[in-house]
Design a protein around this motif. Structure first.
Motif, PDB file in Angstrom:
ATOM      1  N   GLY A   1      29.343  33.103  44.917  1.00  0.00           N
ATOM      2  CA  GLY A   1      29.568  31.281  44.260  1.00  0.00           C
ATOM      3  C   GLY A   1      30.541  32.618  42.937  1.00  0.00           C
ATOM      4  N   GLY A   2      30.476  33.692  42.902  1.00  0.00           N
ATOM      5  CA  GLY A   2      31.619  34.771  42.231  1.00  0.00           C
ATOM      6  C   GLY A   2      32.392  34.659  42.845  1.00  0.00           C
ATOM      7  N   ILE A   3      33.015  35.392  42.298  1.00  0.00           N
ATOM      8  CA  ILE A   3      34.660  36.577  41.929  1.00  0.00           C
ATOM      9  C   ILE A   3      34.057  37.488  41.775  1.00  0.00           C
ATOM     10  N   GLN A   4      33.950  38.880  42.784  1.00  0.00           N
ATOM     11  CA  GLN A   4      34.299  40.127  42.753  1.00  0.00           C
ATOM     12  C   GLN A   4      34.800  40.327  42.319  1.00  0.00           C
ATOM     13  N   LEU A   5      34.945  41.026  41.478  1.00  0.00           N
ATOM     14  CA  LEU A   5      35.610  42.038  40.363  1.00  0.00           C
ATOM     15  C   LEU A   5      35.291  44.025  40.600  1.00  0.00           C
ATOM     16  N   GLU A   6      36.846  44.303  40.336  1.00  0.00           N
ATOM     17  CA  GLU A   6      36.950  46.026  40.651  1.00  0.00           C
ATOM     18  C   GLU A   6      37.121  46.225  39.715  1.00  0.00           C
ATOM     19  N   ALA A   7      36.855  47.768  39.185  1.00  0.00           N
ATOM     20  CA  ALA A   7      37.562  48.496  38.489  1.00  0.00           C
ATOM     21  C   ALA A   7      39.043  49.224  38.531  1.00  0.00           C
ATOM     22  N   PRO A   8      40.042  48.795  38.245  1.00  0.00           N
ATOM     23  CA  PRO A   8      41.393  49.762  39.186  1.00  0.00           C
ATOM     24  C   PRO A   8      41.518  50.937  38.229  1.00  0.00           C
ATOM     25  N   ARG A   9      41.084  51.502  36.599  1.00  0.00           N
ATOM     26  CA  ARG A   9      41.296  52.384  36.349  1.00  0.00           C
ATOM     27  C   ARG A   9      40.463  52.976  35.491  1.00  0.00           C
ATOM     28  N   ASP A  10      39.566  52.050  34.662  1.00  0.00           N
ATOM     29  CA  ASP A  10      38.802  52.524  33.765  1.00  0.00           C
ATOM     30  C   ASP A  10      37.633  52.117  34.568  1.00  0.00           C
ATOM     31  N   PRO A  11      36.452  53.286  35.018  1.00  0.00           N
ATOM     32  CA  PRO A  11      35.015  52.788  35.519  1.00  0.00           C
ATOM     33  C   PRO A  11      34.486  51.558  34.532  1.00  0.00           C
ATOM     34  N   HIS A  12      34.975  51.767  33.402  1.00  0.00           N
ATOM     35  CA  HIS A  12      33.813  50.023  32.530  1.00  0.00           C
ATOM     36  C   HIS A  12      34.809  48.773  32.645  1.00  0.00           C
ATOM     37  N   THR A  13      35.838  49.047  33.038  1.00  0.00           N
ATOM     38  CA  THR A  13      36.421  47.578  32.830  1.00  0.00           C
ATOM     39  C   THR A  13      36.919  47.313  34.074  1.00  0.00           C
ATOM     40  N   PHE A  14      36.045  46.300  34.646  1.00  0.00           N
ATOM     41  CA  PHE A  14      36.523  44.922  35.385  1.00  0.00           C
ATOM     42  C   PHE A  14      37.960  43.647  35.165  1.00  0.00           C
ATOM     43  N   THR A  15      38.821  44.148  36.165  1.00  0.00           N
ATOM     44  CA  THR A  15      39.382  43.212  36.552  1.00  0.00           C
ATOM     45  C   THR A  15      40.346  42.819  37.380  1.00  0.00           C
ATOM     46  N   THR A  16      40.081  43.880  38.631  1.00  0.00           N
ATOM     47  CA  THR A  16      40.796  43.318  39.987  1.00  0.00           C
ATOM     48  C   THR A  16      39.869  42.704  40.911  1.00  0.00           C
ATOM     49  N   ALA A  17      40.775  41.817  41.192  1.00  0.00           N
ATOM     50  CA  ALA A  17      39.287  40.735  42.954  1.00  0.00           C
ATOM     51  C   ALA A  17      38.830  41.430  43.388  1.00  0.00           C
ATOM     52  N   THR A  18      38.317  41.806  44.340  1.00  0.00           N
ATOM     53  CA  THR A  18      37.907  42.938  45.467  1.00  0.00           C
ATOM     54  C   THR A  18      38.168  41.733  46.610  1.00  0.00           C
ATOM     55  N   ARG A  19      38.656  40.121  47.012  1.00  0.00           N
ATOM     56  CA  ARG A  19      39.233  40.154  47.484  1.00  0.00           C
ATOM     57  C   ARG A  19      40.414  39.477  47.932  1.00  0.00           C
ATOM     58  N   ASP A  20      41.351  40.203  46.842  1.00  0.00           N
ATOM     59  CA  ASP A  20      43.112  40.502  46.363  1.00  0.00           C
ATOM     60  C   ASP A  20      43.072  41.464  44.935  1.00  0.00           C
ATOM     61  N   ARG A  21      43.065  42.271  45.600  1.00  0.00           N
ATOM     62  CA  ARG A  21      43.427  43.723  44.695  1.00  0.00           C
ATOM     63  C   ARG A  21      45.079  43.090  43.563  1.00  0.00           C
ATOM     64  N   ARG A  22      45.705  42.020  44.789  1.00  0.00           N
ATOM     65  CA  ARG A  22      46.972  41.897  43.364  1.00  0.00           C
ATOM     66  C   ARG A  22      46.314  40.653  42.424  1.00  0.00           C
ATOM     67  N   ILE A  23      45.411  40.380  42.000  1.00  0.00           N
ATOM     68  CA  ILE A  23      44.516  39.145  41.750  1.00  0.00           C
ATOM     69  C   ILE A  23      43.824  39.707  40.092  1.00  0.00           C
ATOM     70  N   HIS A  24      43.984  40.318  38.411  1.00  0.00           N
ATOM     71  CA  HIS A  24      44.029  40.963  37.755  1.00  0.00           C
ATOM     72  C   HIS A  24      43.405  38.966  36.332  1.00  0.00           C
ATOM     73  N   PHE A  25      41.705  39.504  36.741  1.00  0.00           N
ATOM     74  CA  PHE A  25      41.285  39.045  35.401  1.00  0.00           C
ATOM     75  C   PHE A  25      40.924  40.112  34.067  1.00  0.00           C
ATOM     76  N   VAL A  26      41.261  39.645  32.685  1.00  0.00           N
ATOM     77  CA  VAL A  26      41.113  39.907  31.786  1.00  0.00           C
ATOM     78  C   VAL A  26      40.903  38.622  31.053  1.00  0.00           C
ATOM     79  N   GLY A  27      39.291  38.672  29.690  1.00  0.00           N
ATOM     80  CA  GLY A  27      38.971  37.518  29.793  1.00  0.00           C
ATOM     81  C   GLY A  27      37.411  37.232  30.566  1.00  0.00           C
ATOM     82  N   TYR A  28      37.389  37.381  31.864  1.00  0.00           N
ATOM     83  CA  TYR A  28      36.998  36.299  32.533  1.00  0.00           C
ATOM     84  C   TYR A  28      35.594  38.171  32.703  1.00  0.00           C
TER      85      TYR A  28
END
Length: 165
Positions: A110-137
């Motif tokens: 039910g959630g939007i899974q994120l991965e860390a694009p550059r910093d292993p402690h900062t998750f912003t990239t949607a795993t299902r579409d890596r063009r989508i970045h979430f900041v403040g989520y």
């Protein structure tokens, strides 16, 4: 583009202003109303870079939120279109992501899974579409977290745009 016109705070945010903001939130809760967002009671601080943007008239060109995200841009209810290579969607503390449902970013849990694009402690990239970045989520839903995530997402988008699809 914003859902509503930004309210800029031009004065200092001192302890008295903090107490006033808390009092406004307490009053809503006391009346049985849901609390508003933090920014709705504190306003947005007008830092030097925002002051300069205001002087240049950038905020006067504010548009309401678009109604559709298309392959190469965004479209409004009146049919107007704006091409876009990137979209920065600031969700605030109560994420507003229903408009993204057609992108099918939510996983089985039910959630939007994120991965860390550059910093292993900062998750912003949607795993299902890596063009989508979430900041403040999710884990970046704090002032400090969003600042770091904004930097990481901006660098990741820059990298994506320099390489291409």
């Amino acid at each position: 583009m914003t859902r509503r016109t930004p309210v800029w705070r031009t004065g200092d945010f001192d302890p008295e202003a903090g107490r006033e903001a808390v009092a406004l939130v307490e009053e809503r809760v006391r009346r049985g109303l849901p609390p508003k967002s933090v920014v709705s009671v504190t306003g947005l601080m007008l830092r030097p870079q925002e002051r300069r943007a205001a002087e240049l008239g950038i905020y006067a060109a504010r548009r309401p939120m678009f109604t559709r995200v298309e392959a190469d841009g965004v479209r409004w209810a009146d049919g107007s279109f704006e091409p876009a290579d990137a979209i920065v969607w600031a969700t605030g503390f109560r994420p507003s992501v229903a408009h993204l449902r057609l992108l099918r970013l939510r996983g089985d849990a039910g959630g939007i899974q994120l991965e860390a694009p550059r910093d292993p402690h900062t998750f912003t990239t949607a795993t299902r579409d890596r063009r989508i970045h979430f900041v403040g989520y999710g884990p970046s839903a704090s002032t400090i977290g969003a600042t770091r995530a904004g930097r990481v997402a901006a660098l990741a988008v820059r990298d994506q745009l320099s390489v291409g699809p």
